[in-house]
Enzyme design. Sequence first.
Site, PDB file in Angstrom:
ATOM      1  N   SER A 147       0.808  -1.064  -0.106  1.00 41.24           N
ATOM      2  CA  SER A 147       0.005  -0.035   0.122  1.00 41.24           C
ATOM      3  C   SER A 147       0.989   1.135   0.038  1.00 41.24           C
ATOM      4  O   SER A 147       2.022   1.107   0.231  1.00 41.24           O
ATOM      5  CB  SER A 147      -0.786  -0.113   1.350  1.00 41.24           C
ATOM      6  OG  SER A 147      -1.462   1.414   1.423  1.00 41.24           O
ATOM      7  N   TYR A 160      -1.969  -1.111  10.753  1.00 44.42           N
ATOM      8  CA  TYR A 160      -2.149  -1.270   9.106  1.00 44.42           C
ATOM      9  C   TYR A 160      -0.805  -0.827   8.560  1.00 44.42           C
ATOM     10  O   TYR A 160      -0.305  -1.617   7.747  1.00 44.42           O
ATOM     11  CB  TYR A 160      -3.291  -0.535   8.700  1.00 44.42           C
ATOM     12  CG  TYR A 160      -3.541  -0.635   7.027  1.00 44.42           C
ATOM     13  CD1 TYR A 160      -4.290  -1.918   6.665  1.00 44.42           C
ATOM     14  CD2 TYR A 160      -3.186   0.146   6.080  1.00 44.42           C
ATOM     15  CE1 TYR A 160      -4.331  -2.137   5.252  1.00 44.42           C
ATOM     16  CE2 TYR A 160      -3.322   0.043   4.600  1.00 44.42           C
ATOM     17  CZ  TYR A 160      -3.932  -1.194   4.232  1.00 44.42           C
ATOM     18  OH  TYR A 160      -4.199  -1.094   2.863  1.00 44.42           O
TER      19      TYR A 160
HETATM   20  P1  NAD Z   1     -11.326  -6.359   0.156  1.00 42.97           P
HETATM   21  O1  NAD Z   1     -12.037  -6.536   1.534  1.00 42.97           O
HETATM   22  O2  NAD Z   1     -12.348  -6.016  -1.045  1.00 42.97           O
HETATM   23  O3  NAD Z   1     -10.727  -7.997  -0.218  1.00 42.97           O
HETATM   24  C1  NAD Z   1     -10.046  -8.305   0.957  1.00 42.97           C
HETATM   25  C2  NAD Z   1      -9.824  -9.903   0.573  1.00 42.97           C
HETATM   26  O4  NAD Z   1      -9.050 -10.380   1.579  1.00 42.97           O
HETATM   27  C3  NAD Z   1     -11.315 -10.411   0.588  1.00 42.97           C
HETATM   28  O5  NAD Z   1     -11.321 -11.742  -0.544  1.00 42.97           O
HETATM   29  C4  NAD Z   1     -11.312 -11.270   1.812  1.00 42.97           C
HETATM   30  O6  NAD Z   1     -12.340 -12.512   2.048  1.00 42.97           O
HETATM   31  C5  NAD Z   1      -9.945 -11.552   2.285  1.00 42.97           C
HETATM   32  N1  NAD Z   1      -9.667 -12.119   3.526  1.00 42.97           N
HETATM   33  C6  NAD Z   1      -9.539 -11.316   4.561  1.00 42.97           C
HETATM   34  N2  NAD Z   1      -9.176 -11.691   5.883  1.00 42.97           N
HETATM   35  C7  NAD Z   1      -8.922 -12.964   5.214  1.00 42.97           C
HETATM   36  C8  NAD Z   1      -8.391 -14.235   5.774  1.00 42.97           C
HETATM   37  N3  NAD Z   1      -8.136 -14.214   7.093  1.00 42.97           N
HETATM   38  N4  NAD Z   1      -8.136 -15.345   4.866  1.00 42.97           N
HETATM   39  C9  NAD Z   1      -8.518 -15.169   3.645  1.00 42.97           C
HETATM   40  N5  NAD Z   1      -8.877 -14.333   3.113  1.00 42.97           N
HETATM   41  C10 NAD Z   1      -8.952 -13.133   3.811  1.00 42.97           C
HETATM   42  O7  NAD Z   1     -10.072  -5.325   0.237  1.00 42.97           O
HETATM   43  P2  NAD Z   1      -9.137  -4.774  -0.800  1.00 42.97           P
HETATM   44  O8  NAD Z   1      -9.318  -3.187  -0.869  1.00 42.97           O
HETATM   45  O9  NAD Z   1      -9.482  -5.491  -2.340  1.00 42.97           O
HETATM   46  O10 NAD Z   1      -7.762  -5.133  -0.456  1.00 42.97           O
HETATM   47  C11 NAD Z   1      -6.791  -5.808  -0.824  1.00 42.97           C
HETATM   48  C12 NAD Z   1      -5.695  -5.662  -0.684  1.00 42.97           C
HETATM   49  O11 NAD Z   1      -5.108  -4.493  -0.977  1.00 42.97           O
HETATM   50  C13 NAD Z   1      -5.306  -5.525   0.751  1.00 42.97           C
HETATM   51  O12 NAD Z   1      -4.083  -6.068   1.396  1.00 42.97           O
HETATM   52  C14 NAD Z   1      -5.537  -4.119   1.106  1.00 42.97           C
HETATM   53  O13 NAD Z   1      -4.665  -3.616   2.179  1.00 42.97           O
HETATM   54  C15 NAD Z   1      -4.822  -3.469  -0.114  1.00 42.97           C
HETATM   55  N6  NAD Z   1      -4.839  -2.199  -0.372  1.00 42.97           N
HETATM   56  C16 NAD Z   1      -6.098  -1.604  -0.765  1.00 42.97           C
HETATM   57  C17 NAD Z   1      -6.221  -0.289  -0.916  1.00 42.97           C
HETATM   58  C18 NAD Z   1      -7.613   0.304  -1.351  1.00 42.97           C
HETATM   59  O14 NAD Z   1      -7.738   1.503  -1.611  1.00 42.97           O
HETATM   60  N7  NAD Z   1      -8.919  -0.525  -1.536  1.00 42.97           N
HETATM   61  C19 NAD Z   1      -5.043   0.489  -1.162  1.00 42.97           C
HETATM   62  C20 NAD Z   1      -3.956   0.022  -0.928  1.00 42.97           C
HETATM   63  C21 NAD Z   1      -3.678  -1.402  -0.441  1.00 42.97           C
END
Ligand code: NAD
Length: 265
Positions: A147, A160
């Site tokens: 991130s 985080y």
């Molecule tokens: P999201 O909540 O849409 O998806 C998260 C996924 O992780 C889901 O499929 C969920 O089921 C899975 N998950 C959570 N806990 C779990 C566990 N214990 N075991 C297995 N699966 C598990 O979130 P997102 O926004 O798509 O985020 C995905 C990644 O991108 C994360 O690592 C997040 O930190 C990172 N990220 C997101 C953003 C953003 O703006 N959305 C920005 C930077 C980084």
Amino acid sequence: MAVDYKLEGHVAVITGSTSGIGQALATALAEQGVNVILNGFGDPAKIEADRLAIQAKTNAAVRYHGADMTKREEIADLIAYAVKEFGRLDILVNNAGIQHVEAVETYPEEKWDALIAVILSSTFHATKAAIPIMKAQGRGRIVNIASAHGLVASAFKAPYVAAKFGVVGFTKACAVELARTGITVNAICPGYVKTPLIEAQVIDQAKTRGIPEDRVIEDVILAAQPNKTFVEYSHLAGQLIYLVSDQGASATGAAFVIDGGWTAT
Ligand code: NAD
């Protein structure tokens, strides 16, 4: 002329791919002919429908494994499942993540433990399990979805930020350690992408800060992003496909920022 990334028949595990970024990246890989293993939580009927939908619109075989990424035996089983189903593992995308936004002084201990487990420890366990398989193949691609918060901090997100800084550090150390094995290890550091995780944060931040949700989006979430625009899935997919292709062979130990200028400020 369309670029052929020559990924047809490769095999990828994408953790946390039942939603958001992970699902979009899994779909983008499948569109390149990569056989993918989805992972993550959710309604079993929706997961199965999504799996079949990705498979139907691509040339790829798509499987699902429900490993809880906080449990190391289940993570090992997820990686082993790739080899059991497809006989190889070319790409590991460590993407699963959760968030909880709160001041450190009141932050619940169990939420700290959960964040570190899902984001940081799972990246270690999955990488550890993938390395021997990739070493034996003489080639591998590990991409950690960190991130912008792996490079800069924000208030109320200390666990985080700590976990994501950890992911970036782990990425670099693994890249150096594996530099002569044909395995590359990189991090992608997105700015804000509008996913279910962010939608939940908007609600949380509105409560924490006592302001309406539309003001959270403009003044808090995208305040950090100079282009004032959410990052789109395709912007991340382009980076991922480059990294996992042969064109990405010299890129290792890097943290690629895709953040609308956030970390440049
Ligand atoms: P999201 O909540 O849409 O998806 C998260 C996924 O992780 C889901 O499929 C969920 O089921 C899975 N998950 C959570 N806990 C779990 C566990 N214990 N075991 C297995 N699966 C598990 O979130 P997102 O926004 O798509 O985020 C995905 C990644 O991108 C994360 O690592 C997040 O930190 C990172 N990220 C997101 C953003 C953003 O703006 N959305 C920005 C930077 C980084």
